[in-house]
Motif scaffolding. Structure first.
Motif, PDB file in Angstrom:
ATOM      1  N   GLU A 151       0.824  -1.212   0.000  1.00  0.00           N
ATOM      2  CA  GLU A 151       0.000   0.000   0.000  1.00  0.00           C
ATOM      3  C   GLU A 151       0.857   1.261   0.000  1.00  0.00           C
ATOM      4  N   ARG A 152       2.063   1.187   0.600  1.00  0.00           N
ATOM      5  CA  ARG A 152       2.924   2.354   0.688  1.00  0.00           C
ATOM      6  C   ARG A 152       3.483   2.766  -0.680  1.00  0.00           C
ATOM      7  N   VAL A 153       3.582   1.814  -1.600  1.00  0.00           N
ATOM      8  CA  VAL A 153       4.243   2.114  -2.880  1.00  0.00           C
ATOM      9  C   VAL A 153       3.329   1.979  -4.093  1.00  0.00           C
ATOM     10  N   GLU A 154       2.109   1.464  -3.926  1.00  0.00           N
ATOM     11  CA  GLU A 154       1.323   1.105  -5.104  1.00  0.00           C
ATOM     12  C   GLU A 154       0.934   2.300  -5.973  1.00  0.00           C
ATOM     13  N   SER A 155       0.967   3.500  -5.442  1.00  0.00           N
ATOM     14  CA  SER A 155       0.636   4.676  -6.246  1.00  0.00           C
ATOM     15  C   SER A 155       1.826   5.183  -7.054  1.00  0.00           C
ATOM     16  N   ARG A 156       2.999   4.639  -6.820  1.00  0.00           N
ATOM     17  CA  ARG A 156       4.210   5.082  -7.513  1.00  0.00           C
ATOM     18  C   ARG A 156       4.381   4.339  -8.841  1.00  0.00           C
ATOM     19  N   PRO A 157       4.958   4.994  -9.852  1.00  0.00           N
ATOM     20  CA  PRO A 157       5.186   4.309 -11.135  1.00  0.00           C
ATOM     21  C   PRO A 157       6.201   3.172 -11.032  1.00  0.00           C
ATOM     22  N   ASP A 158       7.084   3.249 -10.024  1.00  0.00           N
ATOM     23  CA  ASP A 158       8.097   2.198  -9.846  1.00  0.00           C
ATOM     24  C   ASP A 158       7.707   1.220  -8.739  1.00  0.00           C
ATOM     25  N   ALA A 159       6.409   1.104  -8.472  1.00  0.00           N
ATOM     26  CA  ALA A 159       5.944   0.240  -7.381  1.00  0.00           C
ATOM     27  C   ALA A 159       6.395  -1.209  -7.556  1.00  0.00           C
ATOM     28  N   ALA A 160       6.296  -1.723  -8.792  1.00  0.00           N
ATOM     29  CA  ALA A 160       6.693  -3.120  -9.026  1.00  0.00           C
ATOM     30  C   ALA A 160       8.166  -3.344  -8.696  1.00  0.00           C
ATOM     31  N   ASP A 161       8.999  -2.372  -9.016  1.00  0.00           N
ATOM     32  CA  ASP A 161      10.421  -2.503  -8.720  1.00  0.00           C
ATOM     33  C   ASP A 161      10.667  -2.540  -7.212  1.00  0.00           C
ATOM     34  N   TRP A 162       9.931  -1.727  -6.462  1.00  0.00           N
ATOM     35  CA  TRP A 162      10.105  -1.727  -5.011  1.00  0.00           C
ATOM     36  C   TRP A 162       9.702  -3.066  -4.395  1.00  0.00           C
ATOM     37  N   VAL A 163       8.585  -3.632  -4.851  1.00  0.00           N
ATOM     38  CA  VAL A 163       8.152  -4.923  -4.313  1.00  0.00           C
ATOM     39  C   VAL A 163       9.143  -6.022  -4.707  1.00  0.00           C
ATOM     40  N   ARG A 164       9.665  -5.935  -5.919  1.00  0.00           N
ATOM     41  CA  ARG A 164      10.676  -6.914  -6.325  1.00  0.00           C
ATOM     42  C   ARG A 164      11.917  -6.809  -5.436  1.00  0.00           C
ATOM     43  N   ARG A 165      12.339  -5.597  -5.123  1.00  0.00           N
ATOM     44  CA  ARG A 165      13.498  -5.411  -4.246  1.00  0.00           C
ATOM     45  C   ARG A 165      13.221  -5.981  -2.849  1.00  0.00           C
ATOM     46  N   LEU A 166      12.014  -5.763  -2.361  1.00  0.00           N
ATOM     47  CA  LEU A 166      11.655  -6.327  -1.058  1.00  0.00           C
ATOM     48  C   LEU A 166      11.740  -7.848  -1.080  1.00  0.00           C
ATOM     49  N   ARG A 167      11.176  -8.443  -2.122  1.00  0.00           N
ATOM     50  CA  ARG A 167      11.158  -9.898  -2.207  1.00  0.00           C
ATOM     51  C   ARG A 167      12.574 -10.466  -2.312  1.00  0.00           C
ATOM     52  N   GLU A 168      13.391  -9.880  -3.172  1.00  0.00           N
ATOM     53  CA  GLU A 168      14.749 -10.384  -3.324  1.00  0.00           C
ATOM     54  C   GLU A 168      15.543 -10.214  -2.040  1.00  0.00           C
ATOM     55  N   ALA A 169      15.292  -9.123  -1.310  1.00  0.00           N
ATOM     56  CA  ALA A 169      15.974  -8.937  -0.023  1.00  0.00           C
ATOM     57  C   ALA A 169      15.524  -9.986   0.983  1.00  0.00           C
ATOM     58  N   ALA A 170      14.230 -10.305   0.981  1.00  0.00           N
ATOM     59  CA  ALA A 170      13.708 -11.305   1.915  1.00  0.00           C
ATOM     60  C   ALA A 170      14.229 -12.704   1.609  1.00  0.00           C
ATOM     61  N   LEU A 171      14.622 -12.933   0.366  1.00  0.00           N
ATOM     62  CA  LEU A 171      15.127 -14.245  -0.020  1.00  0.00           C
ATOM     63  C   LEU A 171      16.594 -14.444   0.342  1.00  0.00           C
ATOM     64  N   LYS A 172      17.231 -13.408   0.872  1.00  0.00           N
ATOM     65  CA  LYS A 172      18.617 -13.557   1.295  1.00  0.00           C
ATOM     66  C   LYS A 172      18.681 -14.489   2.503  1.00  0.00           C
ATOM     67  N   GLU A 173      19.888 -14.933   2.813  1.00  0.00           N
ATOM     68  CA  GLU A 173      20.073 -15.854   3.933  1.00  0.00           C
ATOM     69  C   GLU A 173      19.634 -15.212   5.245  1.00  0.00           C
ATOM     70  N   GLU A 174      19.269 -16.078   6.194  1.00  0.00           N
ATOM     71  CA  GLU A 174      18.867 -15.585   7.506  1.00  0.00           C
ATOM     72  C   GLU A 174      20.005 -14.759   8.123  1.00  0.00           C
ATOM     73  N   GLY A 175      19.636 -13.664   8.765  1.00  0.00           N
ATOM     74  CA  GLY A 175      20.637 -12.781   9.351  1.00  0.00           C
ATOM     75  C   GLY A 175      20.977 -11.593   8.480  1.00  0.00           C
TER      76      GLY A 175
END
Length: 515
Positions: A477-501
């Motif tokens: 919801e914080r980014v969905e109004s932005r034109p680069d919203a998809a890129d932000w969610v992709r960055r979040l997902r890729e960051a979450a997929l990093k190793e624990e810690g």
């Protein structure tokens, strides 16, 4: 595969190599590194060479393979003094039974362009670090190939594991064949075959794999790797007529989807039907339909393809019932016997290691009862005391096998369980949010669907994935109004997929909060 070239100094009629021939083998457990070392040692000694073989144990796929080291030299008036381990820049032949072991050998300086012939199998046996990564932790094999071409004097590589398996043997025999064909050692082919025949077991299978490896190295006739799976719109099935007709009706609906999404949709349909039943397959297609309808065709129907894949994965979640089902399938017993190289007369003893949490036990209860127990911390603690300890079940014995078999047969009961109800509520919330976004931003909706990658496994792994998934979904919801919203969610997902810690997810989250 690198085409082999002649190595004139290594031919027997040239008088052999001056000095000491130094050969290192890197192999993990089960690949026959010790057997291969024994063959090479026997080969050298039967041809009149003095030879010494040593080994330095590694911790398999954590810190590297066991290194087997062989030095040989022609016998003469004085006995040569051999080293006990390979040294940087001082190896003539390096044999790697797995591609990343070749990479480790290069990093350790065992492979040099002025002298080393590198013989490596291109197949992958994933390391522990690759398996435990939340996302795709598989290392890039192309980088190892590129490094090997530069680092080695000659690089001979092809899938020797597959050749060995197809010939009923282990990779050591195919590696031995590649070594013979490389002509790096001053011995004729028949001497290699005699070394194999001197063994007591598996001689015929080893010779077949040896010949396959020799031919592949000499003539490049490596069998082509299997192509991508081809999915039929209506796979061949058998069973009661009414059920077959229902399946055909469901499968025919896949043809209404965009062509590029049909293979994934058929695979997803088969997955959820196997997980539960045909009614569950109808639920899958029903959940998929709104995304196909709202798909504008951007990026080759990326939205529909993401929906076909991740909805199926979400619906076929891992639970105790599925785990028990997989453990008692005949295909699993066949695979274990093959991996252990067991003959039909061998008796396999199989021990299952189970460590259920209280949540897994409560998840098996009817929905209403399970909800009440979840709200009572004392009852959860009591269940955890009784069932939370690690357990070992000998599934090669009748009693434990029947227990697992009956548990794995509770597919129809699954709909009544607390776990199933919780999973469906979570899936519905996720899909509603994705559909809301799809009406405004198809690319963002695709990324929301792809976030399901975070949820996998069971127990603590599943709980951590759910936590990260919910956190990202709350930030959409914080980014969905932005034109680069998809890129932000992709960055979040890729960051979450990093190793624990890893702190990357927190860093991206903080950046979004500052927007």
């Amino acid at each position: 595969m690198s085409s082999p070239q002649s190595f004139p100094l290594a031919h027997e009629d040239s008088g052999g190599l001056d000095g000491v021939i130094k050969l290192a083998i890197m192999a993990v457990g089960g690949q026959g590194g010790g057997v291969l070392t024994g063959w090479i040692e026997a080969l050298a000694r039967t041809r009149g060479y003095a030879c010494q073989a040593t080994s330095v144990a590694g911790v398999a796929q954590r810190t590297g393979a066991t290194i087997y080291y062989i030095e040989m030299a022609r016998t003469g008036p004085s006995q040569p003094v051999f080293a006990l381990a390979p040294a940087e820049g001082d190896v003539d032949i390096l044999i790697a039974a797995e591609l990343m072991e070749a990479g480790r050998a290069i990093m350790r300086g065992f492979v040099t362009p002025d002298r080393t012939t590198l013989i490596a199998s291109t197949h992958r046996a994933l390391a522990v670090s690759e398996k435990i990564a939340p996302g795709d932790g598989i290392a890039d094999a192309s980088e190892v190939h590129a490094a090997a071409e530069v680092a080695a004097s000659r690089f001979i590589s092809f899938d020797m594991e597959r050749l060995a398996t197809e010939n009923g043997s282990v990779i050591s025999a195919a590696l031995f064949g590649a070594l013979a064909a490389s002509e790096c050692l001053p011995f004729p082919r028949r001497s290699y075959e005699d070394a194999i025949r001197s063994g007591k077991t598996g001689v015929e299978a080893s010779l077949r794999a040896f010949n396959a490896g020799f031919a592949a190295c000499s003539f490049g006739n490596v069998p082509a790797p299997p192509g991508e799976a081809q999915f039929q719109s209506v796979p061949g099935i058998s069973g009661p007529k009414n059920l077959c007709e229902r399946w055909e009706n469901l499968a025919s609906k896949v043809d209404d989807l965009p062509e590029s999404a049909r293979p994934l949709a058929m695979a997803g349909l088969r997955k959820v039907v196997e997980f539960m039943d045909l009614d569950y397959g109808e639920d899958y297609l029903g959940r998929l339909a709104p995304f196909a309808s709202s798909d504008t065709g951007v990026d080759d129907h990326a939205l529909t393809k993401a929906a076909t894949k991740y909805i199926a994965n979400a619906m076929a979640y891992d639970d105790v019932i599925r785990t028990a089902d997989l453990k008692t399938r005949g295909s699993r017993a066949t695979r274990i016997a093959r991996e252990m190289d067991a003959s039909p007369d061998d008796v396999l003893l199989v021990t299952e290691f189970l460590h259920p949490r209280a949540e897994e036990i409560v998840g098996l209860l009817p929905d209403g009862l399970g909800r009440r127990i979840e709200r009572d911390a004392r009852k959860l603690a009591w269940i955890d005391r009784w069932f939370g300890k690690g357990r070992r079940l000998r599934s090669d014995r009748l009693g434990p096998f029947i227990l697992l078999y009956l548990l794995g047969g509770l597919k129809l009961y699954r709909r009544r369980t607390r776990r199933h109800a919780a999973e469906q509520l979570h899936i519905d919330r996720w899909l509603r949010r994705a559909l809301e976004v799809a009406a405004k931003n198809s690319a963002l909706a695709t990324e929301v669907l792809c976030c399901r990658r975070l949820i996998k496994g069971y127990s603590d792994t599943h709980a951590r994935g759910i936590s990260k998934f919910d956190k990202i979904l709350g930030l959409v919801e914080r980014v969905e109004s932005r034109p680069d919203a998809a890129d932000w969610v992709r960055r979040l997902r890729e960051a979450a997929l990093k190793e624990e810690g890893s702190e990357e997810l927190d860093q991206v989250t903080e950046a979004i909060e500052r927007l």
